[in-house]
Write an enzyme that holds these catalytic residues in place. Structure first.
Site, short mmCIF file in Angstrom:
data_model
loop_
_atom_site.label_atom_id
_atom_site.label_comp_id
_atom_site.label_asym_id
_atom_site.label_seq_id
_atom_site.Cartn_x
_atom_site.Cartn_y
_atom_site.Cartn_z
CE LYS A 116 -6.69 -4.76 -6.34
NZ LYS A 116 -6.45 -4.00 -5.09
CE LYS A 142 -2.99 -5.49 0.77
NZ LYS A 142 -3.16 -4.53 -0.34
CB SER A 150 2.75 0.58 -7.39
OG SER A 150 2.37 1.16 -6.18
#
Length: 562
Positions: free
Chosen positions: A174, A186, A442
């Site tokens: 991504k 993650k 972010s």
């Protein structure tokens, strides 16, 4: 306004269309020929020599494959398409025989696939009633081709090692897809946050942050988490405070250890709505593209389009809001505890207010309770799964009537479901692109924390005064040319220019940067899909783009420290 926006979009696409149309004409002509003639006059499909491993051969037909297996399968599927290009184009300047190029290429691709590190921690929690409970958490770092690693922290009972590995891998692709220079990561804590008090959640969050920091899984230059399912800016503020007062007490950039923080704790305007806004921009780039709308039998633009959202959390709620503003109509919302339906449209603001008050969408007066088999199976133009993974699979994909599916959640469609949807002519906009708005903003927040200054603060007043001087200069020029007979010639700014007179605010800069990032990425995916003749298979095109960028990074940096 809609016609005006479509006109702007048309001019943005002109350059691309001039490049695409000749290919489209030749492809259309080839499809009209008999197969024997077409074979002579068209280029053979790029297949490469890369093979999908035997352990993943069951994935394309599996009813419930492992999440990480799904990501691995899509990765290998893209490697089959791109391997020859990597060898012949991206390694053409290396003065070694092709056989060695093939070996090096395959070595780099094998390096990209697995997770670099997976951490599992277990720690005790003393609950408010005095009972002790063991809490389990995970953090996966998939790739270090860019630093730091980036990825959210979720609180859910579905958290396990396979899930965090899959989501970390997806974050790597991504970030590469939207040109954000992070590796993938993650984290997850295996709890149901609704069953814990605020005090207990703070204890869990702070202890988990310390465990991550002790093992080198938290830090502004190492690993930067963000909010995800079951977490919000509150948990991010706790983590930032914990890190700044423990492992990062002497780190000037400690605030950059995490993103998604409150504004007064170093957060950035527009972060909470970023993923939903990114879903809107991602959809808009394809809905306003006449080529793709003609492939699925729809007209460009938002007018008359209906949509259903599965999951009315942060992402689903903001997606619903932005799509409604653009002119689409929300006719249904599905949640875990019930679904609602109104063919005349659901007001997202009223639904948001109702949910905030009642903690559920069930009983919302602006819609009827849905009594059918599954809201996802209703006739609608756009379906937006914004909840969890693997909700569309081999068992139900054939029942989906939506022609456009936007993967606002991570991994909502299994490979078997994806194949069925493609065979039906559905346009599936992949998760690794369309829900990348969160990580994009972010990145902006991380940069803001490293720079220790908010966007626009240094230029705001200068831009405002420059614009006033510009108007004054125009007025003076007109008066010198035409004289001042009858008084001054007042130059009145338009409404749009007047809004921008004072310069760009932080939110303006964030929204502009996100819009540009999503638009640029969409064009790259379209070009790759056209170059490889992938049709509506946007997922493979997005994976090809990401793999290519990661490959180039490893090729140039070398493998000594990889």
């Amino acid at each position: 306004d809609q016609a005006y926006n479509c006109l702007i979009h048309f001019y943005k696409r002109c350059k691309v269309m001039f490049r695409i149309l000749p290919k489209l004409r030749s492809a259309t002509f080839a499809n009209c020929l008999p197969s024997s003639v077409a074979a002579v006059h068209t280029s053979p499909a790029v297949t490469g020599s890369w093979q999908i491993p035997d352990r993943l051969q069951h994935v394309p037909t599996a009813q419930d494959p492992g999440f990480f297996e799904m990501v691995e399968f899509f990765f290998h599927k893209a490697c089959v398409l791109v391997e020859d290009t990597l060898i012949d184009e991206h390694m053409k300047n290396q003065r070694i025989p092709r056989e060695l190029k093939e070996k090096k290429c395959r070595g780099i691709l094998r390096l990209i696939e697995p997770c670099a590190h997976v951490l599992e921690v277990t720690f005790p929690l003393q609950r408010d009633n005095g009972e002790c409970e063991m809490i389990t958490g995970y953090r996966a770092q998939h790739s270090h081709h860019r630093s730091p690693c980036k990825g959210g922290i979720r609180y859910s009972m579905d958290v396990n090692q396979d899930e965090v590995k899959a989501l970390a891998a997806l974050m790597t692709y991504k970030c590469a897809c939207v040109d954000v220079p992070f590796g993938g990561g993650k984290a997850g804590v295996k709890i149901n946050p609704k069953l814990y008090s605020d005090n207990e959640l703070e204890q869990i969050t702070r202890r988990f942050a310390m465990e991550l920091a002790k093992k080198g899984f938290l830090g502004p230059a190492i690993d930067v988490p963000a909010p995800d399912m079951g977490t919000s800016e509150r948990e991010m503020a706790w983590i930032a405070d914990t890190y700044a007062n423990t492992a990062g007490y002497n780190d000037l950039n400690a605030a950059a250890c995490i993103t998604g923080k409150p504004i007064n704790q170093g957060g950035i305007h527009g972060r909470s709505s970023a993923t939903g806004r990114g879903v809107f921009h991602g959809l808009e780039n394809f809905i306003n593209e006449a080529q793709y709308m003609s492939m699925i039998g729809h007209t460009p633009g938002w007018g008359g389009k209906t949509f259903i959202v599965q999951g009315f959390g942060n992402v689903g709620m903001h997606t619903c809001r932005y799509l409604t503003r653009a002119g689409a109509t929300c006719i249904g919302v599905a949640e875990l505890d019930g679904s609602i339906f109104n063919k005349n449209g659901i007001d997202p603001k009223d639904l948001e207010d109702y949910k905030n008050e009642h903690r559920t969408i069930v009983g919302f007066p602006g819609a009827e309770p849905y009594e059918g088999e599954d809201l996802m199976f209703e006739q609608v133009d756009i379906l937006i799964p914004a909840a969890t993974e693997k909700v569309i699979h081999a068992g139900n994909a054939s029942k989906i009537k939506a022609i456009i599916i936007a993967e606002a959640a991570n991994g909502p469609i299994t490979p078997a479901g994806d194949k069925i949807l493609q065979s039906k002519g559905c346009l599936v906009i992949p998760d690794m692109y369309i829900n990348a708005g969160g990580v994009t903003v972010s990145y902006f927040e991380w940069l803001k924390n490293l720079n220790h200054v908010s966007y626009g603060r240094l230029t705001f007043k200068y831009e405002r005064e420059s614009n006033y001087h510009l108007l004054q200069s125009v007025q003076d020029s007109l008066e010198r040319r035409f004289g001042r007979v009858g008084g001054k010639i007042h130059v009145t700014p338009s409404e749009e220019f007047n809004k921008r007179m004072s310069g760009a605010s932080e939110k303006d800069i964030v929204h502009s940067g996100l819009d540009y990032s999503m638009e640029r990425t969409a064009l790259k995916i379209m070009n790759t899909a056209m170059d490889l003749d992938l049709g509506l298979d946007l997922r493979s095109a997005a994976y090809v783009n990401s793999i290519t960028k990661i490959f180039d990074t490893y090729r140039d940096s070398g493998l000594a420290f990889s």
